[in-house]
Scaffold this motif. Structure first.
Motif, PDB file in Angstrom:
ATOM      1  N   SER A 258      23.713 -17.928  25.767  1.00 34.21           N
ATOM      2  CA  SER A 258      23.492 -18.250  27.178  1.00 34.21           C
ATOM      3  C   SER A 258      23.530 -16.968  28.005  1.00 34.21           C
ATOM      4  CB  SER A 258      24.572 -19.223  27.661  1.00 34.21           C
ATOM      5  OG  SER A 258      24.362 -19.586  29.008  1.00 34.21           O
ATOM      6  N   PRO A 259      22.496 -16.696  28.803  1.00 38.48           N
ATOM      7  CA  PRO A 259      22.480 -15.446  29.566  1.00 38.48           C
ATOM      8  C   PRO A 259      23.464 -15.452  30.727  1.00 38.48           C
ATOM      9  CG  PRO A 259      20.579 -16.795  30.139  1.00 38.48           C
ATOM     10  CD  PRO A 259      21.275 -17.501  29.013  1.00 38.48           C
ATOM     11  N   ILE A 260      24.107 -14.318  30.941  1.00 38.63           N
ATOM     12  CA  ILE A 260      24.899 -14.139  32.162  1.00 38.63           C
ATOM     13  C   ILE A 260      23.917 -14.128  33.317  1.00 38.63           C
ATOM     14  CG2 ILE A 260      26.450 -12.636  33.464  1.00 38.63           C
ATOM     15  CD1 ILE A 260      27.453 -11.557  30.765  1.00 38.63           C
ATOM     16  N   PHE A 261      24.102 -15.019  34.245  1.00 37.18           N
ATOM     17  CA  PHE A 261      23.144 -15.211  35.333  1.00 37.18           C
ATOM     18  C   PHE A 261      22.924 -13.904  36.087  1.00 37.18           C
ATOM     19  CE2 PHE A 261      21.551 -16.945  39.348  1.00 37.18           C
ATOM     20  CZ  PHE A 261      20.659 -17.894  38.894  1.00 37.18           C
ATOM     21  N   GLY A 262      21.670 -13.428  36.088  1.00 32.97           N
ATOM     22  CA  GLY A 262      21.323 -12.216  36.840  1.00 32.97           C
ATOM     23  C   GLY A 262      21.516 -10.918  36.095  1.00 32.97           C
ATOM     24  N   MET A 263      22.021 -10.950  34.847  1.00 31.60           N
ATOM     25  CA  MET A 263      22.290  -9.717  34.105  1.00 31.60           C
ATOM     26  C   MET A 263      21.292  -9.430  32.999  1.00 31.60           C
ATOM     27  SD  MET A 263      26.362  -8.994  33.585  1.00 31.60           S
ATOM     28  CE  MET A 263      25.941  -7.483  32.724  1.00 31.60           C
ATOM     29  N   ILE A 264      20.740 -10.469  32.399  1.00 35.66           N
ATOM     30  CA  ILE A 264      19.798 -10.294  31.303  1.00 35.66           C
ATOM     31  C   ILE A 264      18.722 -11.363  31.414  1.00 35.66           C
ATOM     32  CG2 ILE A 264      21.101 -11.737  29.687  1.00 35.66           C
ATOM     33  CD1 ILE A 264      20.282  -9.809  27.440  1.00 35.66           C
ATOM     34  N   GLU A 265      17.490 -10.981  31.093  1.00 35.70           N
ATOM     35  CA  GLU A 265      16.393 -11.930  31.162  1.00 35.70           C
ATOM     36  C   GLU A 265      16.400 -12.825  29.910  1.00 35.70           C
ATOM     37  OE1 GLU A 265      14.298 -12.585  33.592  1.00 35.70           O
ATOM     38  OE2 GLU A 265      15.317 -11.088  34.833  1.00 35.70           O
ATOM     39  N   PRO A 266      16.235 -14.126  30.088  1.00 35.05           N
ATOM     40  CA  PRO A 266      16.156 -15.011  28.922  1.00 35.05           C
ATOM     41  C   PRO A 266      15.091 -14.571  27.917  1.00 35.05           C
ATOM     42  CG  PRO A 266      16.420 -16.300  30.918  1.00 35.05           C
ATOM     43  CD  PRO A 266      16.217 -14.885  31.356  1.00 35.05           C
ATOM     44  N   ALA A 267      14.000 -14.009  28.404  1.00 35.67           N
ATOM     45  CA  ALA A 267      12.937 -13.549  27.500  1.00 35.67           C
ATOM     46  C   ALA A 267      13.443 -12.459  26.561  1.00 35.67           C
ATOM     47  CB  ALA A 267      11.745 -13.041  28.304  1.00 35.67           C
TER      48      ALA A 267
END
Length: 218
Positions: free
Chosen positions: A177-186
């Protein structure tokens, strides 16, 4: 039991993402992760309501919602957690899930009816990786989930190391799960492709897409 909020919404993550769930959030946590999105619930002066397990179960029953998520904070710090789980399990059709930060031994839950666990593994970015109870990743079962909240390639590398070491994909659900705003899901998808991460799921926190990421009670 110290309850800071209770509400009905959809599960924003977990194996039942998108389904209705009733949430009970408890006050207090033994960690202080850098990316925590509920820090307010861990403040010493945070308002809370003292509720008994029976009162919580009565509330859950009144909602008529079958998925119950106990979260925090850290719900396993609540002294009456076993009593609550057993009481909730008496409600026909109810499924109990505990979201735990990974630092508390899940085998200490001694209720007659084992809930499902979503167990975090705190990434290097969290600043709390050293606090993980590593035996948890040996004791998860098919109904459980291990969740890696990641914000960097370093976090992804560590997640892959833990997944491989404990053979997590073979015994439980595993989410990145990505840290919101830190890494792009792509970028996470690219990493999964390059590393042939079969059986691992990318999961976006659905509630942060539907509502404001800082909104409570959703």
């Amino acid at each position: 039991m110290k309850v800071v909020e209770k509400f009905v919404s959809i599960n924003g993550e977990s194996t039942r993402a998108g389904e209705l769930a009733v949430f009970v959030r408890f006050k207090g946590c033994n960690l202080n992760c850098s990316y925590c999105d509920t820090k307010w619930a861990n403040e010493p002066d945070c308002d809370y309501c003292e509720m008994t397990p029976d009162e919580i179960a009565d509330y859950v029953e009144e909602t008529k919602v079958k998925n119950v998520t106990l979260t925090g904070g850290e719900p396993l710090l609540q002294s009456e957690i076993d009593v609550l789980i057993d009481r909730l399990s008496e409600i026909p059709g109810v499924r109990v899930e505990i979201e735990t930060n990974g630092s508390v031994d899940i085998t200490k839950v001694n209720s007659k009816n084992r809930p499902s666990f979503t167990v975090d593994y705190k990434s290097p970015t969290s600043g709390c990786e050293s606090k993980m109870c590593m035996s948890n990743y040996e004791n998860v079962s098919a109904d459980d989930t291990v969740k890696f909240v990641v914000g960097s390639i370093e976090d992804l590398n560590r997640a892959k190391e833990i997944i491989d070491k404990y053979k997590l994909a073979e015994k439980c659900h595993v989410y990145l799960s990505p840290i919101f705003g830190m890494i792009e899901p792509a970028d996470i998808v690219d990493y999964m492709i390059k590393n042939n991460m079969n059986g691992i799921r990318l999961q976006i926190q659905m509630h942060k897409v539907i509502w404001n990421p800082d909104q409570r009670g959703v």
